[in-house]
Write a protein that holds these residues in place. Structure first.
Motif, PDB file in Angstrom:
ATOM      1  N   ASP A   1       0.849  -1.193   0.000  1.00  0.00           N
ATOM      2  CA  ASP A   1       0.000   0.000   0.000  1.00  0.00           C
ATOM      3  C   ASP A   1       0.879   1.236   0.000  1.00  0.00           C
ATOM      4  O   ASP A   1       1.981   1.233   0.555  1.00  0.00           O
ATOM      5  CB  ASP A   1      -0.906   0.032   1.245  1.00  0.00           C
ATOM      6  CG  ASP A   1      -2.171  -0.790   1.083  1.00  0.00           C
ATOM      7  OD1 ASP A   1      -3.048  -0.381   0.302  1.00  0.00           O
ATOM      8  OD2 ASP A   1      -2.279  -1.851   1.716  1.00  0.00           O
TER       9      ASP A   1
ATOM     10  N   HIS B   1      -4.856   7.770   0.713  1.00  0.00           N
ATOM     11  CA  HIS B   1      -4.343   6.545   0.128  1.00  0.00           C
ATOM     12  C   HIS B   1      -4.016   6.774  -1.342  1.00  0.00           C
ATOM     13  O   HIS B   1      -4.828   7.331  -2.070  1.00  0.00           O
ATOM     14  CB  HIS B   1      -5.362   5.424   0.270  1.00  0.00           C
ATOM     15  CG  HIS B   1      -5.803   5.177   1.678  1.00  0.00           C
ATOM     16  ND1 HIS B   1      -7.100   5.321   2.089  1.00  0.00           N
ATOM     17  CD2 HIS B   1      -5.106   4.849   2.789  1.00  0.00           C
ATOM     18  CE1 HIS B   1      -7.180   5.062   3.394  1.00  0.00           C
ATOM     19  NE2 HIS B   1      -5.984   4.785   3.836  1.00  0.00           N
TER      20      HIS B   1
ATOM     21  N   MET C   1      -4.292  -5.842  12.163  1.00  0.00           N
ATOM     22  CA  MET C   1      -5.462  -4.964  12.144  1.00  0.00           C
ATOM     23  C   MET C   1      -6.007  -4.824  13.564  1.00  0.00           C
ATOM     24  O   MET C   1      -6.061  -5.799  14.310  1.00  0.00           O
ATOM     25  CB  MET C   1      -6.532  -5.555  11.221  1.00  0.00           C
ATOM     26  CG  MET C   1      -7.522  -4.544  10.723  1.00  0.00           C
ATOM     27  SD  MET C   1      -8.521  -5.191   9.332  1.00  0.00           S
ATOM     28  CE  MET C   1     -10.003  -5.655  10.201  1.00  0.00           C
TER      29      MET C   1
ATOM     30  N   PRO D   1      -3.759  -1.796   9.450  1.00  0.00           N
ATOM     31  CA  PRO D   1      -2.544  -2.610   9.394  1.00  0.00           C
ATOM     32  C   PRO D   1      -1.538  -2.096   8.377  1.00  0.00           C
ATOM     33  O   PRO D   1      -1.884  -1.813   7.243  1.00  0.00           O
ATOM     34  CB  PRO D   1      -3.052  -3.996   8.996  1.00  0.00           C
ATOM     35  CG  PRO D   1      -4.358  -3.759   8.316  1.00  0.00           C
ATOM     36  CD  PRO D   1      -4.907  -2.454   8.801  1.00  0.00           C
TER      37      PRO D   1
ATOM     38  N   GLY E   1      -4.206  -6.314  -4.697  1.00  0.00           N
ATOM     39  CA  GLY E   1      -3.081  -5.400  -4.845  1.00  0.00           C
ATOM     40  C   GLY E   1      -3.476  -3.981  -4.472  1.00  0.00           C
ATOM     41  O   GLY E   1      -2.909  -3.358  -3.586  1.00  0.00           O
ATOM     42  N   ASP E   2      -4.487  -3.473  -5.140  1.00  0.00           N
ATOM     43  CA  ASP E   2      -5.005  -2.137  -4.856  1.00  0.00           C
ATOM     44  C   ASP E   2      -6.520  -2.197  -4.728  1.00  0.00           C
ATOM     45  O   ASP E   2      -7.179  -3.013  -5.366  1.00  0.00           O
ATOM     46  CB  ASP E   2      -4.637  -1.154  -5.984  1.00  0.00           C
ATOM     47  CG  ASP E   2      -3.238  -0.586  -5.845  1.00  0.00           C
ATOM     48  OD1 ASP E   2      -3.036   0.243  -4.938  1.00  0.00           O
ATOM     49  OD2 ASP E   2      -2.355  -0.956  -6.632  1.00  0.00           O
TER      50      ASP E   2
ATOM     51  N   THR F   1      -9.941   0.336  -4.724  1.00  0.00           N
ATOM     52  CA  THR F   1     -10.500   1.663  -4.999  1.00  0.00           C
ATOM     53  C   THR F   1     -11.979   1.656  -4.655  1.00  0.00           C
ATOM     54  O   THR F   1     -12.694   0.736  -5.033  1.00  0.00           O
ATOM     55  CB  THR F   1     -10.335   2.013  -6.500  1.00  0.00           C
ATOM     56  OG1 THR F   1      -8.949   2.068  -6.805  1.00  0.00           O
ATOM     57  CG2 THR F   1     -10.977   3.354  -6.818  1.00  0.00           C
TER      58      THR F   1
ATOM     59  N   GLY G   1      -8.486   3.308  -1.755  1.00  0.00           N
ATOM     60  CA  GLY G   1      -8.693   2.801  -0.399  1.00  0.00           C
ATOM     61  C   GLY G   1      -7.462   2.048   0.080  1.00  0.00           C
ATOM     62  O   GLY G   1      -6.413   2.055  -0.567  1.00  0.00           O
ATOM     63  N   ARG G   2      -7.600   1.397   1.212  1.00  0.00           N
ATOM     64  CA  ARG G   2      -6.474   0.705   1.836  1.00  0.00           C
ATOM     65  C   ARG G   2      -6.634  -0.797   1.632  1.00  0.00           C
ATOM     66  O   ARG G   2      -7.513  -1.430   2.243  1.00  0.00           O
ATOM     67  CB  ARG G   2      -6.444   1.040   3.319  1.00  0.00           C
ATOM     68  CG  ARG G   2      -5.334   0.367   4.102  1.00  0.00           C
ATOM     69  CD  ARG G   2      -4.033   1.111   4.028  1.00  0.00           C
ATOM     70  NE  ARG G   2      -2.928   0.305   4.535  1.00  0.00           N
ATOM     71  CZ  ARG G   2      -1.651   0.652   4.466  1.00  0.00           C
ATOM     72  NH1 ARG G   2      -1.295   1.806   3.925  1.00  0.00           N
ATOM     73  NH2 ARG G   2      -0.721  -0.134   4.923  1.00  0.00           N
ATOM     74  N   ALA G   3      -5.797  -1.389   0.779  1.00  0.00           N
ATOM     75  CA  ALA G   3      -5.925  -2.811   0.471  1.00  0.00           C
ATOM     76  C   ALA G   3      -5.620  -3.683   1.683  1.00  0.00           C
ATOM     77  O   ALA G   3      -6.217  -4.751   1.853  1.00  0.00           O
ATOM     78  CB  ALA G   3      -4.989  -3.178  -0.682  1.00  0.00           C
ATOM     79  N   SER G   4      -4.718  -3.230   2.563  1.00  0.00           N
ATOM     80  CA  SER G   4      -4.284  -4.092   3.670  1.00  0.00           C
ATOM     81  C   SER G   4      -5.382  -4.353   4.683  1.00  0.00           C
ATOM     82  O   SER G   4      -5.292  -5.280   5.474  1.00  0.00           O
ATOM     83  CB  SER G   4      -3.068  -3.483   4.384  1.00  0.00           C
ATOM     84  OG  SER G   4      -3.440  -2.354   5.158  1.00  0.00           O
ATOM     85  N   SER G   5      -6.420  -3.532   4.695  1.00  0.00           N
ATOM     86  CA  SER G   5      -7.481  -3.747   5.688  1.00  0.00           C
ATOM     87  C   SER G   5      -8.742  -4.356   5.078  1.00  0.00           C
ATOM     88  O   SER G   5      -9.800  -4.331   5.690  1.00  0.00           O
ATOM     89  CB  SER G   5      -7.792  -2.447   6.444  1.00  0.00           C
ATOM     90  OG  SER G   5      -8.113  -1.406   5.580  1.00  0.00           O
TER      91      SER G   5
ATOM     92  N   ASN H   1      -9.980   3.199   6.912  1.00  0.00           N
ATOM     93  CA  ASN H   1      -8.944   2.175   6.710  1.00  0.00           C
ATOM     94  C   ASN H   1      -8.788   1.189   7.867  1.00  0.00           C
ATOM     95  O   ASN H   1      -7.806   0.450   7.912  1.00  0.00           O
ATOM     96  CB  ASN H   1      -7.597   2.833   6.351  1.00  0.00           C
ATOM     97  CG  ASN H   1      -7.041   3.698   7.463  1.00  0.00           C
ATOM     98  OD1 ASN H   1      -7.368   3.493   8.627  1.00  0.00           O
ATOM     99  ND2 ASN H   1      -6.201   4.659   7.118  1.00  0.00           N
TER     100      ASN H   1
ATOM    101  N   ASP I   1      -7.264  -6.732  -8.163  1.00  0.00           N
ATOM    102  CA  ASP I   1      -7.674  -5.415  -7.665  1.00  0.00           C
ATOM    103  C   ASP I   1      -9.168  -5.436  -7.346  1.00  0.00           C
ATOM    104  O   ASP I   1      -9.959  -6.102  -8.009  1.00  0.00           O
ATOM    105  CB  ASP I   1      -7.394  -4.324  -8.714  1.00  0.00           C
ATOM    106  CG  ASP I   1      -5.912  -3.982  -8.793  1.00  0.00           C
ATOM    107  OD1 ASP I   1      -5.144  -4.413  -7.919  1.00  0.00           O
ATOM    108  OD2 ASP I   1      -5.527  -3.285  -9.752  1.00  0.00           O
TER     109      ASP I   1
END
Lengths: 432, 432
Positions: A134, A171, A223, A354, B133-134, B136, B172-176, B266, B359
């Motif tokens: 990210d 982001h 998270m 996270p 990966g990403d 949106t 947006g935040r992919a990790s969450s 996020n 994505d």
């Protein structure tokens, strides 16, 4: 402070003396595949070759089972080992290359390994140093935020009430982060012509650069947890790169309300290839910009010298390969930030977001207060205002980037400690 | 339209009849590791076990070297094979499970493979279906955008001038992004108390849900190119999931100017586990909301029925495990969108932004025009206005989510074609 002397010839003005020892990913014509490497003067040390030939044999603090990190095609695995390990490896490599090395048998007197692992820099190619999960771009450059706010809105409304209370950020798009040297296509998109209420579609006419410092992370948090200041947040930093957050001002202006920048930014973000470790920058700590607002406890730092005095510059080269002419259009210290990276990390994770190893944070555009210290063409040309052209070498002018223009950022913290180049050429309109 | 009959007993009200055949990732107590799977009634077909035992032997259009995609721990490799292959596999599995299957020897009459690959659904656990990966998030739900704009700003200023010209979105935040069932921690953050000019720090008091449809991608485009409507953009869609874009309204409100939502979003985004393919939804195409604005050519669709009529619902369960009481607080059709996913993809890539397999795009909150069709508590309770409480089972009320509350989204396109659940429980404040 003069860098330690090496048995290897290192040009005096090199960014990559023994005082630096940054990390990156290269490929070369001498070997297959991508591999970790360290630049030293005009050479790079191929860490895969160095490691597999027993180069780390005398680094007793480094467990053998970790050596596989140097077989990787990104720095993520190495980064995940943590700051202490990075610094141990950095100090070990400093010793290996030192004139008075305690282990001359490793490389100094080992011409075979020199031949295998010490490559001429110009015969290697850099790749993106990390797999970036990210990417978040902050807005911590106070002077830029104020200047941009005046141009996008008005001086009374330039900085929103939240600006001095928290590090504002958004982001970004990880998929369009590329390594220095990657061509940048001028984006097409929707643009609202001045005075019109109906957008048109076409190539951006207000293509811009943004001078930023990037920060790559080396820890993860689950998270629902946060990385606290004065400890976790500082330890989450793997290292720093220069960053050009290419921006399309006409696309951005029409699209950005109410949810923020989107296509005005996601067509390309360039980072420099070598990740400079906190250890190399430690001597260059300085105070960040004064914030008169009383901060909430989770943003209060125990020390105030939490940014670096890196001398950043922007060169603009026009005229193409035939007739190149370069003008330095800005010089500014990276200390012009209202928020430090540890503060950004603490805020980013405050709600439980996270982070992962390889995440990229951008500082936001860095500008000073004088005319020659501006980090974007938006500010230099006052959003393209009449009579505010940039004067360039060869009697040329610019308000915005033209096709073929090359923007090159450099950063030097001190003698022998620099970032190399973060460069990109505008190569014409994106395909549609 | 009644789904095809199967030799396997499938409950009549199941979301997962032979007319559906979505894909996900499971783990089970019967086998090591994560693997692709298909839900069928109350069972799941373990595709790793099915494939390795020769289950795909009669799918002649599927090259043997591609079978490794079913050994993967995400659906990314399978997705990357493209829509035609997904549909071929879907049709093949429909035939394998059909009462009148042309290949009974594969599974119908093969009790050994049934035992190995056909698992009771309740004995398996779902994981995130793709490596994202990403991510949106768009804002294509016109009614929600208008309602939220009225509450965050004012009715005159509710929709910005760009809203009907382009699909507004933000990164947006992919990790969450997490799979259904993952606990959600109430975020802490900065909040501006009503009437104050100084923010405080604490747990969000305005924790909300957002009912969205998510779209996962199966193609990539190089930086500097775009995915065009009426072709590339439609073919980039792997499938659909339900999505809860958990939101903290008090954090969001203070932070979101000028660069958009950040910590207000996020801390967690939940998606349903099974990716429903376009083929399964094809019979449920309907027209999207009318847009009277004349669109620029790159956003003009040849057909207008480019959204789906999926009946979405929100259940809120309170009272914990001891005394659970559930109320359905909204029912709305997913057709309440001003923009289709292909339009979002075409716009997202217009400037050359690269998309990658895996994505995730969110539709934005989906609301209808009536009181019982609202996709967020923000809209139901008019941002917590006095007297606008939700009435819940057992004489309880809510303006915002309390700790222990469980939000469950469901989506049903038609007989035998649904999404399962997208659920999450609020489990208390994030740690700091």
């Amino acid at each position: 402070m003069a860098p330690p002397k090496s048995w290897l010839s290192i040009p005096e003005d090199s960014d990559f003396s023994l005082a630096n020892i940054p990390f990156g990913i290269i490929r070369s014509k001498f070997s297959d595949g991508h591999r970790p490497a360290i630049p030293i003067g005009n050479h790079v040390l191929d860490l895969k070759a160095f490691s597999s030939a027993g180069g780390f044999a005398e680094l007793t603090s480094f467990p053998k089972e970790h050596l596989s990190v140097f077989d990787s095609t990104t720095l993520n695995d190495f980064a995940a080992l943590g700051q202490k390990t990075h610094e141990n490896v950095r100090k070990y490599i400093q010793d290996v290359f030192s004139e008075s090395t305690s282990h001359p048998e490793i490389l100094k007197d080992n011409s075979e390994l020199q031949k295998a692992a010490l490559l001429p820099k110009h015969e290697t190619k850099n790749l993106l140093p990390m797999k970036i999960g990210d990417y978040t771009d902050f807005y911590a450059g106070y002077n830029h935020a104020f200047n941009a706010g005046c141009l996008f809105r008005d001086p009374e409304n330039a900085l929103k009430p939240n600006y001095t209370h928290l590090p504002v950020g958004y982001h970004g798009r990880a998929s369009s982060v590329v390594v220095s040297g990657t061509p940048i296509h001028r984006p097409q998109g929707q643009i609202l012509p001045p005075g019109s209420q109906t957008p048109i579609h076409g190539p951006s006419k207000k293509l811009d650069i943004e001078l930023e410092l990037g920060c790559l992370l080396c820890t993860s948090n689950p998270m629902g947890t946060s990385l606290k200041l004065n400890g976790d947040a500082e330890e989450a930093i793997f290292g720093y790169v220069l960053m050009n957050d290419w921006s399309s001002r006409d696309i951005q202006r029409w699209e950005y309300v109410p949810l923020g920048p989107f296509n005005g930014k996601n067509f390309g973000t360039t980072i420099s290839p070598w990740v400079v470790l906190p250890g190399a920058l430690e001597p260059y700590r300085v105070k960040k910009l004064e914030n008169k607002t009383e901060l909430l406890p989770y943003l209060q730092e125990k020390r105030q010298d939490t940014v670096y005095d890196i001398s950043l510059s922007i060169d603009l080269t026009i005229g193409g390969d035939e007739d190149p002419a370069t003008t330095t259009i800005a010089k500014v210290s990276s200390s012009n930030l209202l928020w430090s990276f540890p503060q950004m990390i603490a805020h980013h994770t405050m709600g439980g977001c996270p982070m992962n190893v390889g995440d990229l944070l951008g500082s936001g555009t860095i500008s000073g207060t004088s005319k020659n210290e501006l980090g974007s063409l938006l500010e230099m040309g006052k959003d393209g205002k009449e009579g505010e052209e940039l004067m360039l070498a060869g009697m040329n002018t610019r308000k915005w980037l033209l096709d073929g223009d090359v923007a090159t950022f450099r950063g030097k913290a001190g003698e022998g400690v620099g970032f190399g180049e973060c460069t990109g050429r505008v190569v014409g309109t994106s395909k549609h």
